[in-house]
Design an enzyme around this catalytic site. Structure first.
Site, PDB file in Angstrom:
ATOM      1  N   GLU A   1       0.565  -0.962   0.432  1.00 37.22           N
ATOM      2  CA  GLU A   1      -0.038   0.423   0.528  1.00 37.22           C
ATOM      3  C   GLU A   1       1.425   0.898   0.003  1.00 37.22           C
ATOM      4  O   GLU A   1       1.636   1.276   1.155  1.00 37.22           O
ATOM      5  CB  GLU A   1      -0.792  -0.070   1.033  1.00 37.22           C
TER       6      GLU A   1
ATOM      7  N   LYS B   1     -10.190   2.734  -2.482  1.00 39.09           N
ATOM      8  CA  LYS B   1     -10.579   2.291  -0.615  1.00 39.09           C
ATOM      9  C   LYS B   1     -11.746   2.506  -0.296  1.00 39.09           C
ATOM     10  O   LYS B   1     -11.887   4.258  -0.100  1.00 39.09           O
ATOM     11  CB  LYS B   1      -9.008   1.920  -0.183  1.00 39.09           C
TER      12      LYS B   1
ATOM     13  N   CYS C   1      -5.691  -2.848   2.267  1.00 42.42           N
ATOM     14  CA  CYS C   1      -5.618  -2.068   4.055  1.00 42.42           C
ATOM     15  C   CYS C   1      -6.601  -2.889   4.122  1.00 42.42           C
ATOM     16  O   CYS C   1      -7.031  -3.993   4.345  1.00 42.42           O
ATOM     17  CB  CYS C   1      -4.987  -1.625   4.186  1.00 42.42           C
TER      18      CYS C   1
END
Length: 291
Positions: free
Chosen positions: A40, A113, A150
């Site tokens: 990431e 995300k 994540c």
């Protein structure tokens, strides 16, 4: 499929990070990798330790310089690359975005995300607007990739929605580490919980999971904390949650893992979880809490 990944530390010099990534990607391709997954926000230090408007200068448009850079590598090396970028969508509107470059150098797709944390040293809500393009797998020349990022890895809903749309494996670029004030025992509980929940996604959906984390220590620019010690432990799990490979907690690694995507269908025949879902009884899942 031969999957390569780079577990690396990062430096303040973004150009140096890009050069190291390019060297690592080229090496993995020369060793036979077909898909290469990066961690990431791999171009820079993890800037979310502090809330600083100057850090928005790190963001870039998509398409932009990084997609051109990694796209050219993908084309030259004939590999698919999963990147993780700080996207500047418009002035004052930014996302934490994974971009997949196909073998011809084109952008196969992107994922913004969705779950954005806001914890000490992880002040991501200051920087990132939650994604608005949904949980949609990305079709590439080597398969349909369920790319998440994540904090998304803690949510079974995200993994399930990718699986229900035909993702052939789940991929999580990651940047997570230890809070220095926690005890050693608590730190290990957190790391194992992180891995266990993702192995659970593999089992529940009958899919391989590929998670690539960064490694090393990054100081807190504000000096208010002792910074983050990223815990590495990048791993590949099979569709029964079995660990196919687990990286070091504190060393850089450049690894190729050979997986058999056909195993997913066989496992789903043994464990037909999708068949037995009682979808007519799940409507309350869209509520925040059952008061």
């Amino acid at each position: 499929m031969k999957i390569g990944f780079l577990q690396q530390h990062n430096e303040a010099d973004t150009k140096q990070n890009l050069l190291r990534l390019a060297k690592g990607i080229s090496d993995l391709a020369s060793r036979g990798a077909e898909l290469i997954v990066l961690q990431e926000l791999h171009n820079s230090l993890y800037f979310c330790q502090v809330e600083n408007v100057d850090n928005f200068d790190l963001a870039e448009p998509i398409p932009g310089p990084s997609t051109a850079f990694f796209g050219e590598l993908a084309k030259q090396l004939q590999v698919v690359i999963v990147t993780s970028l700080f996207e500047r969508r418009a002035p004052g509107l930014y996302h934490n975005t994974a971009v997949v470059l196909d073998k011809d150098g084109s952008i196969a797709g992107k994922y913004r995300k969705m779950h954005i944390p806001d914890d000490p040293a992880y002040y991501e809500k200051f920087y990132f607007t939650p994604g608005d393009i949904g949980f949609k797998p990305i079709d590439t020349s080597i398969g349909r990739l369920g790319v998440l990022v994540c904090w998304d890895q803690w949510y079974p809903e995200a993994a399930r929605l990718m699986a229900l749309q035909g993702a052939e494996l789940l991929i999580y670029p990651t940047a997570i580490g230890y809070e220095s004030s926690d005890t050693a025992e608590e730190q290990q509980r957190q790391r194992m919980a992180w891995q266990t929940v993702q192995r659970g996604h593999a089992v529940a959906n009958g899919l391989h999971v590929v998670t690539v984390n960064r490694v090393g220590h990054e100081a807190d620019p504000s000096g208010q904390t002792n910074g983050i010690q990223f815990w590495g432990t990048s791993f590949v799990a099979g569709p029964q949650g079995e660990l196919i490979y687990e990286a070091s907690q504190d060393e850089e690694e450049s690894i190729i893992v050979d997986i058999d995507l056909k195993r997913s269908e066989q496992v789903r025949r043994w464990w037909p979880f999708l068949r037995d879902r009682r979808i007519e009884n799940y409507t309350d899942i869209t509520k925040r809490f059952m008061d």
